[in-house]
Design a protein around this motif. Structure first.
Motif, short mmCIF file in Angstrom:
data_model
loop_
_atom_site.label_atom_id
_atom_site.label_comp_id
_atom_site.label_asym_id
_atom_site.label_seq_id
_atom_site.Cartn_x
_atom_site.Cartn_y
_atom_site.Cartn_z
N ILE A 177 0.82 -1.22 0.00
CA ILE A 177 0.00 0.00 0.00
C ILE A 177 0.85 1.26 0.00
N GLY A 178 2.12 1.16 0.39
CA GLY A 178 2.96 2.35 0.52
C GLY A 178 3.89 2.62 -0.63
N THR A 179 3.99 1.69 -1.59
CA THR A 179 4.90 1.88 -2.71
C THR A 179 4.13 2.32 -3.94
N PRO A 180 4.78 3.04 -4.88
CA PRO A 180 4.11 3.42 -6.13
C PRO A 180 3.61 2.19 -6.87
N ASP A 181 2.53 2.36 -7.61
CA ASP A 181 1.90 1.19 -8.23
C ASP A 181 2.65 0.66 -9.44
N VAL A 182 3.83 1.19 -9.74
CA VAL A 182 4.67 0.58 -10.77
C VAL A 182 5.11 -0.81 -10.34
N ALA A 183 5.23 -1.03 -9.02
CA ALA A 183 5.64 -2.34 -8.49
C ALA A 183 4.39 -3.19 -8.28
N ARG A 184 4.32 -4.33 -8.96
CA ARG A 184 3.13 -5.18 -8.92
C ARG A 184 3.48 -6.60 -8.44
N ILE A 185 2.45 -7.30 -8.02
CA ILE A 185 2.54 -8.72 -7.69
C ILE A 185 1.45 -9.45 -8.46
N LEU A 186 1.83 -10.51 -9.13
CA LEU A 186 0.85 -11.43 -9.71
C LEU A 186 0.69 -12.58 -8.73
N GLU A 187 -0.50 -12.73 -8.19
CA GLU A 187 -0.80 -13.71 -7.14
C GLU A 187 -1.75 -14.74 -7.71
N GLY A 188 -1.20 -15.92 -8.07
CA GLY A 188 -1.99 -16.92 -8.75
C GLY A 188 -2.31 -18.12 -7.88
N TYR A 189 -3.50 -18.70 -8.09
CA TYR A 189 -3.95 -19.89 -7.36
C TYR A 189 -4.49 -20.91 -8.35
N ARG A 190 -4.14 -22.17 -8.10
CA ARG A 190 -4.73 -23.26 -8.88
C ARG A 190 -5.06 -24.41 -7.94
N TRP A 191 -6.29 -24.90 -8.07
CA TRP A 191 -6.72 -26.05 -7.26
C TRP A 191 -6.77 -27.29 -8.14
N LYS B 188 6.88 -11.27 -8.97
CA LYS B 188 7.06 -9.82 -8.99
C LYS B 188 6.98 -9.33 -10.43
N ALA B 189 6.28 -8.21 -10.63
CA ALA B 189 6.13 -7.63 -11.97
C ALA B 189 6.19 -6.11 -11.87
N ARG B 190 6.21 -5.45 -13.03
CA ARG B 190 6.25 -3.98 -13.05
C ARG B 190 5.34 -3.47 -14.17
N ASN B 191 4.68 -2.36 -13.88
CA ASN B 191 3.85 -1.70 -14.89
C ASN B 191 3.96 -0.19 -14.67
N GLY B 192 4.82 0.44 -15.49
CA GLY B 192 5.05 1.89 -15.35
C GLY B 192 4.57 2.69 -16.54
N ILE B 193 3.49 2.24 -17.18
CA ILE B 193 3.04 2.92 -18.40
C ILE B 193 2.16 4.14 -18.11
N ALA B 194 1.78 4.38 -16.86
CA ALA B 194 0.96 5.56 -16.53
C ALA B 194 1.74 6.82 -16.90
N GLN C 59 4.35 -10.40 -19.99
CA GLN C 59 5.37 -11.45 -20.00
C GLN C 59 5.32 -12.27 -18.72
N LYS C 60 5.10 -11.62 -17.58
CA LYS C 60 5.04 -12.34 -16.31
C LYS C 60 3.80 -13.22 -16.23
N LEU C 61 2.71 -12.78 -16.85
CA LEU C 61 1.52 -13.64 -16.91
C LEU C 61 1.81 -14.90 -17.73
N THR C 62 2.57 -14.74 -18.80
CA THR C 62 2.97 -15.89 -19.61
C THR C 62 3.87 -16.82 -18.79
N ASP C 63 4.81 -16.22 -18.03
CA ASP C 63 5.69 -17.01 -17.18
C ASP C 63 4.89 -17.81 -16.15
N MET C 64 3.88 -17.16 -15.55
CA MET C 64 3.08 -17.85 -14.56
C MET C 64 2.28 -18.99 -15.19
N SER C 65 1.74 -18.73 -16.37
CA SER C 65 0.99 -19.77 -17.07
C SER C 65 1.88 -20.98 -17.35
#
Length: 379
Positions: free
Chosen positions: A147-161, A172-178, A198-204
């Motif tokens: 909550i305290g860092t700029p939103d350029v720093a992202r986390i992809l949090e995936g679950y599979r059952w 860990k991912a980054r999105n600084g296009i704003a 790219q990180k979504l592809t890595d997670m997949s």
């Protein structure tokens, strides 16, 4: 020669013999050879009863025969690719999984960044495709790193059952296009790029490589094992994982495994004694031996190594057995493996295992460690 002189000589000779006996006994006690322990018939029967049913477990690319009474703990710490990926598994039925996902989604939606300019804390939700949702289903949350860092720093949090096991992957991912990052992007284009796709592809790909498995299922194809899972394919990525096995009825009798690819600065036996005793015990054995073409380093201490329910030190006495393999020279085919066995001495001294029995138990279990040869692709 006077009678007094003869008496004095006999007296000093007797003293020398007594001291020699004491020294030899003391040396033998404090320098036990773990390779040549002798138990009484009753003690051996107790040890045999524990060890006779010892199915093979798979730890990383190693195998070990561990008594069936030791069950896998629910928790695991698994860091992958230089700590940019975290992986965890835990047993779970489908209804609780669905409830957990709903609660987690609501929690992320309710979380607010410290600076409103960052917008929503939860940025996106990506469902995992499944041909049969009753057998496999999952979801990926994209949210701010904190909550305290700029939103350029992202986390992809995936679950599979799948198969009553929940697999969780965090990347860990980054999105600084704003537009507010335009100036920063000119100075640091890599830090302010958008690598989320790219990180979504890595997670997949990771979800595709990882298969759930029963703890007693030993893979026969290239890859490495972790708690309730198996990552398919030969893997040279950086990894660091640890988890444990607890005795199903004896409190504070446990094994903990640490498996990784990086080298320690010192061999196990080159570390100071205080590293193992924590100034709360003493060494009863240390040495090296070979088994299954592996060099085993071990250090065994006795002392006060147990905590109460609040996490404070207690005066309970027990043992800590530590073993290291390839501590300073690991490779992807011979990774570092560290194993610890904890045993707390029961209040009733007539119950439980003796020191000699524990050393035999430790010796027999660790002698079964070997590399799972099918972990690697043929050269």
């Amino acid at each position: 020669m006077t009678k007094q002189s003869i008496y004095n000589k006999k007296y000093y000779a007797l003293i020398a013999v007594v001291l020699a006996i004491i020294l030899v006994s003391g040396y033998n006690y404090f320098h036990k050879d773990i390779r040549h322990m002798t138990l009484s018939k009753e003690q051996q029967e107790q040890v045999t009863a524990l060890l006779q049913n010892s199915p093979t477990r798979c730890i990383g690319t190693y195998l070990i025969d561990l008594p069936a009474v030791f069950k896998a703990d629910d928790t695991m710490d698994f860091n992958y690719r230089n700590r940019t990926v975290k992986i965890n598994t835990y047993p779970q039925y489908l209804p609780p999984f669905k409830q957990m996902i709903a609660l987690r989604e609501q929690e992320l939606k309710n979380t607010k960044p410290v600076n409103p300019i960052n917008g929503n804390y939860l940025k996106a939700i990506y469902p995992l495709y499944s041909d049969d949702p009753e057998k496999i289903q999952g979801i990926i949350f994209e949210h701010m790193e904190s909550i305290g860092t700029p939103d350029v720093a992202r986390i992809l949090e995936g679950y599979r059952w799948q198969d009553e096991v929940t697999l969780k992957i965090e990347i860990k991912a980054r999105n600084g296009i704003a537009s507010r990052y335009d100036d920063d992007r000119e100075d640091y284009p890599k830090l302010y790029a958008n690598n989320v796709p790219q990180k979504l592809t890595d997670m997949s790909k990771l979800f595709g490589r990882i298969k759930t498995r029963d703890d007693l299922a030993i893979p026969t194809t290239p890859g490495f094992c972790f708690l309730r899972g198996f990552m398919q394919g030969e893997d040279r990525e950086w990894k660091d994982m640890n988890y444990g096995y607890l005795h199903n009825s004896i409190e504070n009798f446990s094994f903990y495994f640490k498996f990784n690819d990086y080298a320690d600065d010192y061999a196990l036996l080159d570390k100071p004694e205080s590293y193992f005793t924590s100034n709360r015990g003493h060494t009863i054995y240390k040495g090296t031996r070979s088994s299954e073409y592996l060099k085993l380093e071990e250090w065994i201490v006795k002392g006060k190594y147990f905590l109460d329910e609040k996490g404070f030190d207690t005066d309970d006495m027990g043992y800590l057995f530590t073993l290291g393999i390839h501590m300073t020279d690991p490779t992807y085919k011979t990774p570092q493996l560290r194993l610890e066995m904890y045993y707390k001495i029961p209040k009733d001294g007539t119950q439980g295992y003796s020191e000699d029995q524990l050393m035999v138990i430790w010796h027999e279990i660790t002698n079964s460690i070997k590399i799972r040869e099918s972990s690697f692709e043929p050269e």
